[in-house]
Design an enzyme around this catalytic site. Structure first.
Site, PDB file in Angstrom:
ATOM      1  N   GLY A  62       0.829  -1.220   0.000  1.00  0.00           N
ATOM      2  CA  GLY A  62       0.000   0.000   0.000  1.00  0.00           C
ATOM      3  C   GLY A  62       0.851   1.252   0.000  1.00  0.00           C
ATOM      4  O   GLY A  62       0.501   2.281   0.575  1.00  0.00           O
ATOM      5  N   LEU A  67       1.489   7.880   3.119  1.00  0.00           N
ATOM      6  CA  LEU A  67       2.706   7.677   3.920  1.00  0.00           C
ATOM      7  C   LEU A  67       3.802   6.854   3.250  1.00  0.00           C
ATOM      8  O   LEU A  67       4.981   6.978   3.606  1.00  0.00           O
ATOM      9  CB  LEU A  67       2.340   6.987   5.246  1.00  0.00           C
ATOM     10  CG  LEU A  67       1.246   7.664   6.086  1.00  0.00           C
ATOM     11  CD1 LEU A  67       1.072   6.946   7.406  1.00  0.00           C
ATOM     12  CD2 LEU A  67       1.590   9.133   6.331  1.00  0.00           C
ATOM     13  N   ARG A  90      -2.052   0.420  -7.459  1.00  0.00           N
ATOM     14  CA  ARG A  90      -2.237   1.578  -8.340  1.00  0.00           C
ATOM     15  C   ARG A  90      -0.982   1.786  -9.167  1.00  0.00           C
ATOM     16  O   ARG A  90       0.087   1.254  -8.864  1.00  0.00           O
ATOM     17  CB  ARG A  90      -2.505   2.823  -7.510  1.00  0.00           C
ATOM     18  CG  ARG A  90      -3.814   2.766  -6.768  1.00  0.00           C
ATOM     19  CD  ARG A  90      -4.171   4.116  -6.227  1.00  0.00           C
ATOM     20  NE  ARG A  90      -3.532   4.437  -4.964  1.00  0.00           N
ATOM     21  CZ  ARG A  90      -3.255   5.679  -4.564  1.00  0.00           C
ATOM     22  NH1 ARG A  90      -3.511   6.700  -5.360  1.00  0.00           N
ATOM     23  NH2 ARG A  90      -2.704   5.905  -3.395  1.00  0.00           N
ATOM     24  N   TYR A 195     -12.935   0.467  10.193  1.00  0.00           N
ATOM     25  CA  TYR A 195     -11.494   0.768  10.224  1.00  0.00           C
ATOM     26  C   TYR A 195     -10.921   0.483  11.616  1.00  0.00           C
ATOM     27  O   TYR A 195      -9.917  -0.221  11.771  1.00  0.00           O
ATOM     28  CB  TYR A 195     -11.311   2.242   9.849  1.00  0.00           C
ATOM     29  CG  TYR A 195      -9.888   2.758   9.880  1.00  0.00           C
ATOM     30  CD1 TYR A 195      -8.901   2.197   9.083  1.00  0.00           C
ATOM     31  CD2 TYR A 195      -9.548   3.842  10.697  1.00  0.00           C
ATOM     32  CE1 TYR A 195      -7.602   2.702   9.091  1.00  0.00           C
ATOM     33  CE2 TYR A 195      -8.265   4.362  10.706  1.00  0.00           C
ATOM     34  CZ  TYR A 195      -7.293   3.783   9.908  1.00  0.00           C
ATOM     35  OH  TYR A 195      -6.006   4.288   9.918  1.00  0.00           O
ATOM     36  N   LYS A 199      -8.389  -2.479  12.937  1.00  0.00           N
ATOM     37  CA  LYS A 199      -7.079  -2.163  13.519  1.00  0.00           C
ATOM     38  C   LYS A 199      -6.913  -2.811  14.897  1.00  0.00           C
ATOM     39  O   LYS A 199      -5.821  -3.248  15.243  1.00  0.00           O
ATOM     40  CB  LYS A 199      -6.886  -0.649  13.601  1.00  0.00           C
ATOM     41  CG  LYS A 199      -6.688   0.016  12.239  1.00  0.00           C
ATOM     42  CD  LYS A 199      -5.390  -0.427  11.558  1.00  0.00           C
ATOM     43  CE  LYS A 199      -5.122   0.368  10.293  1.00  0.00           C
ATOM     44  NZ  LYS A 199      -3.861  -0.016   9.624  1.00  0.00           N
TER      45      LYS A 199
HETATM   46  N1  LIG Z   1      -2.447   8.791   7.249  1.00  0.00           N
HETATM   47  C1  LIG Z   1      -2.854   8.789   8.517  1.00  0.00           C
HETATM   48  O1  LIG Z   1      -3.264   9.823   9.078  1.00  0.00           O
HETATM   49  C2  LIG Z   1      -2.805   7.514   9.283  1.00  0.00           C
HETATM   50  C3  LIG Z   1      -3.063   7.541  10.661  1.00  0.00           C
HETATM   51  C4  LIG Z   1      -3.076   6.361  11.375  1.00  0.00           C
HETATM   52  C5  LIG Z   1      -2.760   5.169  10.751  1.00  0.00           C
HETATM   53  N2  LIG Z   1      -2.490   5.168   9.415  1.00  0.00           N
HETATM   54  C6  LIG Z   1      -2.206   3.878   8.785  1.00  0.00           C
HETATM   55  O2  LIG Z   1      -1.026   3.953   8.011  1.00  0.00           O
HETATM   56  C7  LIG Z   1      -1.160   3.154   6.837  1.00  0.00           C
HETATM   57  C8  LIG Z   1      -0.867   3.992   5.621  1.00  0.00           C
HETATM   58  O3  LIG Z   1      -1.788   5.065   5.626  1.00  0.00           O
HETATM   59  P1  LIG Z   1      -1.954   6.040   4.389  1.00  0.00           P
HETATM   60  O4  LIG Z   1      -2.454   7.312   4.945  1.00  0.00           O
HETATM   61  O5  LIG Z   1      -0.745   6.030   3.536  1.00  0.00           O
HETATM   62  O6  LIG Z   1      -3.175   5.331   3.648  1.00  0.00           O
HETATM   63  P2  LIG Z   1      -3.760   5.665   2.181  1.00  0.00           P
HETATM   64  O7  LIG Z   1      -5.217   5.434   2.208  1.00  0.00           O
HETATM   65  O8  LIG Z   1      -3.261   6.981   1.718  1.00  0.00           O
HETATM   66  O9  LIG Z   1      -3.051   4.537   1.296  1.00  0.00           O
HETATM   67  C9  LIG Z   1      -3.415   3.176   1.398  1.00  0.00           C
HETATM   68  C10 LIG Z   1      -2.928   2.469   0.142  1.00  0.00           C
HETATM   69  O10 LIG Z   1      -3.399   1.118   0.208  1.00  0.00           O
HETATM   70  C11 LIG Z   1      -3.601   0.713  -1.130  1.00  0.00           C
HETATM   71  N3  LIG Z   1      -4.473  -0.455  -1.228  1.00  0.00           N
HETATM   72  C12 LIG Z   1      -5.820  -0.489  -1.159  1.00  0.00           C
HETATM   73  N4  LIG Z   1      -6.242  -1.751  -1.407  1.00  0.00           N
HETATM   74  C13 LIG Z   1      -5.145  -2.510  -1.617  1.00  0.00           C
HETATM   75  C14 LIG Z   1      -4.929  -3.881  -1.919  1.00  0.00           C
HETATM   76  N5  LIG Z   1      -5.946  -4.741  -2.077  1.00  0.00           N
HETATM   77  N6  LIG Z   1      -3.659  -4.310  -2.071  1.00  0.00           N
HETATM   78  C15 LIG Z   1      -2.622  -3.456  -1.931  1.00  0.00           C
HETATM   79  N7  LIG Z   1      -2.762  -2.148  -1.654  1.00  0.00           N
HETATM   80  C16 LIG Z   1      -4.014  -1.686  -1.495  1.00  0.00           C
HETATM   81  C17 LIG Z   1      -4.205   1.943  -1.811  1.00  0.00           C
HETATM   82  O11 LIG Z   1      -4.055   1.868  -3.222  1.00  0.00           O
HETATM   83  C18 LIG Z   1      -3.435   3.064  -1.161  1.00  0.00           C
HETATM   84  O12 LIG Z   1      -2.360   3.500  -1.958  1.00  0.00           O
HETATM   85  C19 LIG Z   1      -2.586   2.591   6.869  1.00  0.00           C
HETATM   86  O13 LIG Z   1      -2.548   1.280   7.375  1.00  0.00           O
HETATM   87  C20 LIG Z   1      -3.309   3.490   7.828  1.00  0.00           C
HETATM   88  O14 LIG Z   1      -4.332   2.830   8.498  1.00  0.00           O
HETATM   89  C21 LIG Z   1      -2.511   6.303   8.668  1.00  0.00           C
HETATM   90  C1  LIG Z   2      -6.361   8.804  12.079  1.00  0.00           C
HETATM   91  C2  LIG Z   2      -6.123   7.977  10.870  1.00  0.00           C
HETATM   92  O1  LIG Z   2      -6.192   6.638  11.135  1.00  0.00           O
HETATM   93  C3  LIG Z   2      -6.665   8.415   9.545  1.00  0.00           C
HETATM   94  N1  LIG Z   2      -6.021   9.651   9.169  1.00  0.00           N
HETATM   95  C4  LIG Z   2      -8.162   8.602   9.530  1.00  0.00           C
HETATM   96  O2  LIG Z   2      -8.598   9.685   9.805  1.00  0.00           O
HETATM   97  O3  LIG Z   2      -8.870   7.686   9.243  1.00  0.00           O
END
Ligand SMILES: NC(=O)c1ccc[n+]([C@@H]2O[C@H](COP(=O)([O-])OP(=O)(O)OC[C@H]3O[C@@H](n4cnc5c(N)ncnc54)[C@H](O)[C@@H]3O)[C@@H](O)[C@H]2O)c1
Ligand SMILES: C[C@@H](O)[C@H](N)C(=O)O
Length: 373
Positions: A62, A67, A90, A195, A199
């Site tokens: 992903g 991130l 993607r 979600y 988690k």
């Molecule tokens: N960004 C935040 O604020 C935040 C906060 C807490 C936790 N997280 C965690 O960090 C991780 C990364 O977050 P992010 O913000 O980059 O998420 P994002 O939604 O921006 O990216 C997720 C990626 O997963 C990919 N994806 C979806 N289905 C898929 C599949 N079947 N196979 C492979 N890839 C697939 C999507 O194409 C996407 O690029 C996630 O697990 C999220 O839960 C993020």
């Molecule tokens: C907090 C985090 O997991 C994500 N940015 C959301 O809002 O869903």
């Protein structure tokens, strides 16, 4: 955890000494044949050197989300460009494709994921694929598949191939019955989003695999992450990124949360730094396998005030999205990360003023500030 360790040891001894030839394994190996799809798992990876080195060989799932590209950049600096493979379903932008190895990987395709791990001799896996809170509520079956079935695939492959596995969790793993100010590592977790449920499931499954099979599982609960050069993927905290872009482009921002909604937040550099640090921490330093990490906590009103120091003419209005507001109202307001600080020395670098000035220096605010003065 003496009781858990004893149970784990007893089960392992039982399985090892049974000698029944029944195929019970102490790691959860799935019985599957050769993949009918002969995917060229290392197709875009010809320049990889397979010489032995001390560096881990990393796969990020992903990786094209908010991130993953930043994480790949940090890890490539540390471990070498070709030791870090980004993957996603993607198509990568040109600059991402040319910045290091990229590979197609759908985490729902177990055999393909296993081929990638085997063919590229992966030793560390960062599992970033997920559907975030708001998009998850809009498509629960897909969120359940990606966030839960996908995690099962990753856990089995990680255990089978002895990988060090990082899975991010979130403030969203807590719910309305959790203590919200502050929220400690160990407390009631009854989230009300798919979600959050997925988690909590990931935290518990990862820890179970750790104690049961010895999987080196490491997990951080991230706050809402704020970044300048990547867009959020459909979460509740997205407003805190959008405000910067709108301040720059139009000088007007419509916020989808109420002005006094307080949530924990973090600048992306701190988040990625913590991720690398916990992965490099010696196992003996980790008294737990899932940690809260924290940096700052603010409301939309407080963020807007700080942004207005850079863009004084910014106009903020509020048009509340009921789904996101209900989610935010059930999440922590402040995060207690004292265990991470004590165990492996976690320390954030960015508070609200540094976050805002860094965002504007990235987004090139100079012209707007000049106009405003
Ligand atoms: N960004 C935040 O604020 C935040 C906060 C807490 C936790 N997280 C965690 O960090 C991780 C990364 O977050 P992010 O913000 O980059 O998420 P994002 O939604 O921006 O990216 C997720 C990626 O997963 C990919 N994806 C979806 N289905 C898929 C599949 N079947 N196979 C492979 N890839 C697939 C999507 O194409 C996407 O690029 C996630 O697990 C999220 O839960 C993020
Ligand atoms: C907090 C985090 O997991 C994500 N940015 C959301 O809002 O869903």
């Amino acid at each position: 955890m003496p009781i858990v360790k004893n149970v784990s040891r007893a089960v392992s001894q039982l399985l090892q000494s049974s000698g029944c030839g029944c195929g019970i394994s102490i790691v959860p190996v799935r019985c599957i044949g050769v993949s009918p799809r002969q995917v060229a798992s290392d197709a875009s990876f010809h320049s990889v050197s397979f010489s032995e080195s001390d560096h881990p060989r990393v796969l990020i799932t992903g990786g094209l989300g908010q991130l993953g590209v930043g994480l790949a950049k940090l890890l490539r600096k540390r471990f070498g460009k070709n030791n870090v493979i980004l993957s996603d379903i993607r198509k990568p932008a040109d600059h991402v494709f040319h910045s290091g190895p990229f590979i197609y990987s759908d985490i729902l395709d177990y055999k393909n994921l296993r081929e990638i791990v085997v063919n590229n001799r992966i030793t560390w896996l960062f599992h970033y694929s997920a559907l975030l809170s708001a998009v998850g509520e809009a498509n629960v079956p897909l969120a359940r598949a990606v966030n839960i079935t996908g995690l099962h695939n990753v856990l089995d492959i990680a255990a089978e191939h002895n990988l060090r596995l990082f899975v991010p969790s979130t403030i969203g793993a807590f719910g309305p019955t959790s203590p919200r100010d502050p929220t400690p590592d160990l407390c009631i977790q009854r989230p009300r989003t798919i979600y959050g449920v997925s988690k909590v499931h990931a935290e518990l499954m990862g820890e179970y695999y750790h104690y049961r099979y010895g999987l080196d599982f490491r997990c951080l609960r991230y706050p809402g992450i704020i970044s300048a050069d990547s867009q959020p993927g459909g979460g509740t905290t997205d407003y805190a990124v959008q405000i910067f872009h709108d301040a720059m482009k139009t000088g007007k921002f419509q916020c989808n949360l109420k002005p006094d909604t307080r949530l924990p937040m973090m600048y992306i550099d701190d988040c990625l730094k913590a991720t690398l640090e916990v992965m490099e921490a010696p196992a003996e330093a980790l008294s737990m396998r899932t940690y809260n990490i924290s940096a700052m906590s603010f409301t939309p009103e407080e963020l807007a005030q700080e942004v207005q120091k850079h863009v004084p003419e910014l106009q903020v209005t509020y048009n509340v999205d009921e789904v996101r507001q209900a989610i935010a109202d059930s999440w922590p307001m402040n995060f207690d990360d004292s265990n991470a600080r004590r165990d492996w020395g976690w320390k954030h670098d960015y508070d609200l003023p540094e976050l805002v000035s860094t965002m504007f220096s990235f987004l090139g605010s100079d012209s707007r500030i000049a106009q405003a003065n």
